[in-house]
Motif scaffolding. Structure first.
Motif, PDB file in Angstrom:
ATOM      1  N   TYR A  14       0.864  -1.185   0.000  1.00  0.00           N
ATOM      2  CA  TYR A  14       0.000   0.000   0.000  1.00  0.00           C
ATOM      3  C   TYR A  14       0.896   1.229   0.000  1.00  0.00           C
ATOM      4  O   TYR A  14       1.899   1.264   0.711  1.00  0.00           O
ATOM      5  N   THR A  16       1.006   5.172   0.884  1.00  0.00           N
ATOM      6  CA  THR A  16       0.313   6.288   1.508  1.00  0.00           C
ATOM      7  C   THR A  16       1.117   7.539   1.170  1.00  0.00           C
ATOM      8  O   THR A  16       2.152   7.452   0.502  1.00  0.00           O
ATOM      9  N   ALA A  23       1.863  -5.229   2.873  1.00  0.00           N
ATOM     10  CA  ALA A  23       0.890  -6.012   3.650  1.00  0.00           C
ATOM     11  C   ALA A  23       1.144  -7.495   3.399  1.00  0.00           C
ATOM     12  O   ALA A  23       1.281  -8.281   4.331  1.00  0.00           O
ATOM     13  N   GLY A  44      -4.024  -7.039  11.452  1.00  0.00           N
ATOM     14  CA  GLY A  44      -3.238  -6.163  10.579  1.00  0.00           C
ATOM     15  C   GLY A  44      -2.259  -6.890   9.677  1.00  0.00           C
ATOM     16  O   GLY A  44      -1.431  -6.271   9.011  1.00  0.00           O
ATOM     17  N   CYS A  45      -2.349  -8.237   9.607  1.00  0.00           N
ATOM     18  CA  CYS A  45      -1.349  -8.964   8.791  1.00  0.00           C
ATOM     19  C   CYS A  45      -1.729  -9.012   7.317  1.00  0.00           C
ATOM     20  O   CYS A  45      -0.915  -9.396   6.489  1.00  0.00           O
ATOM     21  N   GLY A  46      -2.974  -8.650   6.990  1.00  0.00           N
ATOM     22  CA  GLY A  46      -3.329  -8.616   5.568  1.00  0.00           C
ATOM     23  C   GLY A  46      -4.446  -9.579   5.172  1.00  0.00           C
ATOM     24  O   GLY A  46      -4.681  -9.796   3.984  1.00  0.00           O
ATOM     25  N   LYS A  47      -5.173 -10.107   6.152  1.00  0.00           N
ATOM     26  CA  LYS A  47      -6.236 -11.082   5.843  1.00  0.00           C
ATOM     27  C   LYS A  47      -7.308 -10.455   4.941  1.00  0.00           C
ATOM     28  O   LYS A  47      -7.667 -11.005   3.907  1.00  0.00           O
ATOM     29  N   SER A  48      -7.819  -9.287   5.354  1.00  0.00           N
ATOM     30  CA  SER A  48      -8.883  -8.651   4.561  1.00  0.00           C
ATOM     31  C   SER A  48      -8.358  -8.214   3.204  1.00  0.00           C
ATOM     32  O   SER A  48      -9.113  -8.197   2.217  1.00  0.00           O
ATOM     33  N   THR A  49      -7.077  -7.852   3.163  1.00  0.00           N
ATOM     34  CA  THR A  49      -6.476  -7.456   1.881  1.00  0.00           C
ATOM     35  C   THR A  49      -6.588  -8.599   0.872  1.00  0.00           C
ATOM     36  O   THR A  49      -6.878  -8.367  -0.305  1.00  0.00           O
ATOM     37  N   ARG A 206       2.629  -9.178   9.493  1.00  0.00           N
ATOM     38  CA  ARG A 206       2.934  -8.391   8.300  1.00  0.00           C
ATOM     39  C   ARG A 206       4.446  -8.148   8.170  1.00  0.00           C
ATOM     40  O   ARG A 206       5.072  -7.854   9.176  1.00  0.00           O
TER      41      ARG A 206
HETATM   42  P1  ADP Z   1      -6.217  -7.732   8.678  1.00  0.00           P
HETATM   43  O1  ADP Z   1      -7.460  -8.002   7.920  1.00  0.00           O
HETATM   44  O2  ADP Z   1      -5.320  -8.936   8.818  1.00  0.00           O
HETATM   45  O3  ADP Z   1      -6.450  -7.097  10.030  1.00  0.00           O
HETATM   46  P2  ADP Z   1      -5.721  -5.732   6.613  1.00  0.00           P
HETATM   47  O4  ADP Z   1      -5.705  -6.504   5.344  1.00  0.00           O
HETATM   48  O5  ADP Z   1      -6.948  -4.971   6.950  1.00  0.00           O
HETATM   49  O6  ADP Z   1      -5.314  -6.701   7.844  1.00  0.00           O
HETATM   50  O7  ADP Z   1      -4.478  -4.698   6.605  1.00  0.00           O
HETATM   51  C1  ADP Z   1      -3.129  -5.136   6.424  1.00  0.00           C
HETATM   52  C2  ADP Z   1      -2.197  -3.937   6.560  1.00  0.00           C
HETATM   53  O8  ADP Z   1      -2.372  -3.060   5.447  1.00  0.00           O
HETATM   54  C3  ADP Z   1      -2.456  -3.095   7.809  1.00  0.00           C
HETATM   55  O9  ADP Z   1      -1.218  -2.662   8.319  1.00  0.00           O
HETATM   56  C4  ADP Z   1      -3.270  -1.942   7.311  1.00  0.00           C
HETATM   57  O10 ADP Z   1      -3.038  -0.796   8.086  1.00  0.00           O
HETATM   58  C5  ADP Z   1      -2.737  -1.753   5.897  1.00  0.00           C
HETATM   59  N1  ADP Z   1      -3.779  -1.248   4.994  1.00  0.00           N
HETATM   60  C6  ADP Z   1      -4.970  -1.841   4.729  1.00  0.00           C
HETATM   61  N2  ADP Z   1      -5.672  -1.096   3.848  1.00  0.00           N
HETATM   62  C7  ADP Z   1      -4.908  -0.013   3.550  1.00  0.00           C
HETATM   63  C8  ADP Z   1      -5.058   1.126   2.692  1.00  0.00           C
HETATM   64  N3  ADP Z   1      -6.156   1.276   1.942  1.00  0.00           N
HETATM   65  N4  ADP Z   1      -4.056   2.026   2.645  1.00  0.00           N
HETATM   66  C9  ADP Z   1      -2.930   1.875   3.381  1.00  0.00           C
HETATM   67  N5  ADP Z   1      -2.714   0.825   4.206  1.00  0.00           N
HETATM   68  C10 ADP Z   1      -3.680  -0.111   4.296  1.00  0.00           C
END
Ligand code: ADP
Length: 248
Positions: A14, A16, A23, A44-49, A206
């Protein structure tokens, strides 16, 4: 076994304004027809990603995702995304309306699902009149309306109390199995992952890689709440817990 999906060397950065976050480092797994896979890992490891990338909401930075030709993926949105001003039936038809697929046949399929899974008498009611569990079933039926093959579930029951979530896990599992679907769920709840899945993928912190993959030997005709009572349950729990514990 019929392989529906292969994720190879999936990588996600990602960007910023003033920094870059990796991630996902290198994620690899395969999904076969009728699998119920859970992905667990530290917050915060990237599961939802992973689910966002699989559902095309987010671009990947590298790697490959191959889906068997003709197979469809759908992301089950949380029950709080039900529109309060639309009835249950209207909510369940929304995806079909938006994608121009509101045929008589598809509408009948939605009515069949609502009837089979206990929501028939609520079809003209509004989401506010439903219990948390009913809203979850409604959200699942809305996702099934477009006839996907693979369902993506994100912390499906996280908003519910413990007892309700056990019951809803059974309901969701039962519907997914009866409708012959394949599922990929991300959750922070190890018990939920173990009780519902035939495979659990454990991610590292992560930037995530696949740390371990467990094949769970459950009878797929039995409900998740029954798996919680089995002796293997605590064995699996301890193994996965220690994988996650090493990372803190
Ligand atoms: P999980 O689902 O395991 O809690 P996420 O997939 O939500 O983790 O996020 C993984 C990492 O990527 C986190 O550190 C989060 O802060 C970062 N992240 C997620 N979405 C974004 C975004 N749109 N922009 C910047 N960083 C992001």
């Amino acid at each position: 076994m019929n392989k529906l999906l292969e994720v190879s060397h999936l990588h996600k950065k990602y960007h910023t304004l003033n920094n870059e976050i990796t991630a996902l480092e290198d994620i690899n797994f395969s999904v076969y027809e009728n699998d119920f896979i859970s992905i667990v890992g530290p917050s915060g490891c990237g599961k939802s990603t992973i689910l966002s990338i699989l559902s095309d909401l987010t671009d990947k930075s590298g790697g490959d995702i191959s889906i068997k030709k003709g197979y469809q993926i759908a992301y089950m949105l949380q029950d709080n995304s039900l529109l309060p001003f639309r009835t249950i039936l209207e909510n369940c038809l929304l995806g079909l309306e938006l994608t121009g697929q509101l045929t008589e046949e598809n509408k009948n399929y939605v009515l069949y699902l609502l009837k089979t899974y206990g929501l028939e008498s609520f079809i003209h009611q509004y989401p506010n009149n439903l219990s948390g569990g009913m809203k979850q079933r409604c959200a699942l039926i809305r996702t099934l309306a477009v006839k996907p093959d693979i369902l993506l579930l994100d912390e499906a029951t996280s908003a519910l109390d413990y007892q309700s979530s056990i019951k809803i896990n059974d309901d969701i599992y039962n519907i997914i199995k009866k409708e012959g679907k394949t599922a990929i769920m991300v959750t922070h709840d190890i018990s939920q992952a173990i009780s519902m899945s035939n495979r659990v993928i454990v991610l590292s912190k992560r930037p995530a890689v696949v740390k371990n993959e467990y094949i769970l030997e459950w009878d797929c005709n039995e409900l998740p709440s029954m798996n919680r009572e089995k002796s293997n349950f605590s064995k699996y729990y301890n193994q996965i817990w220690s994988d996650l514990d090493e990372q803190i």
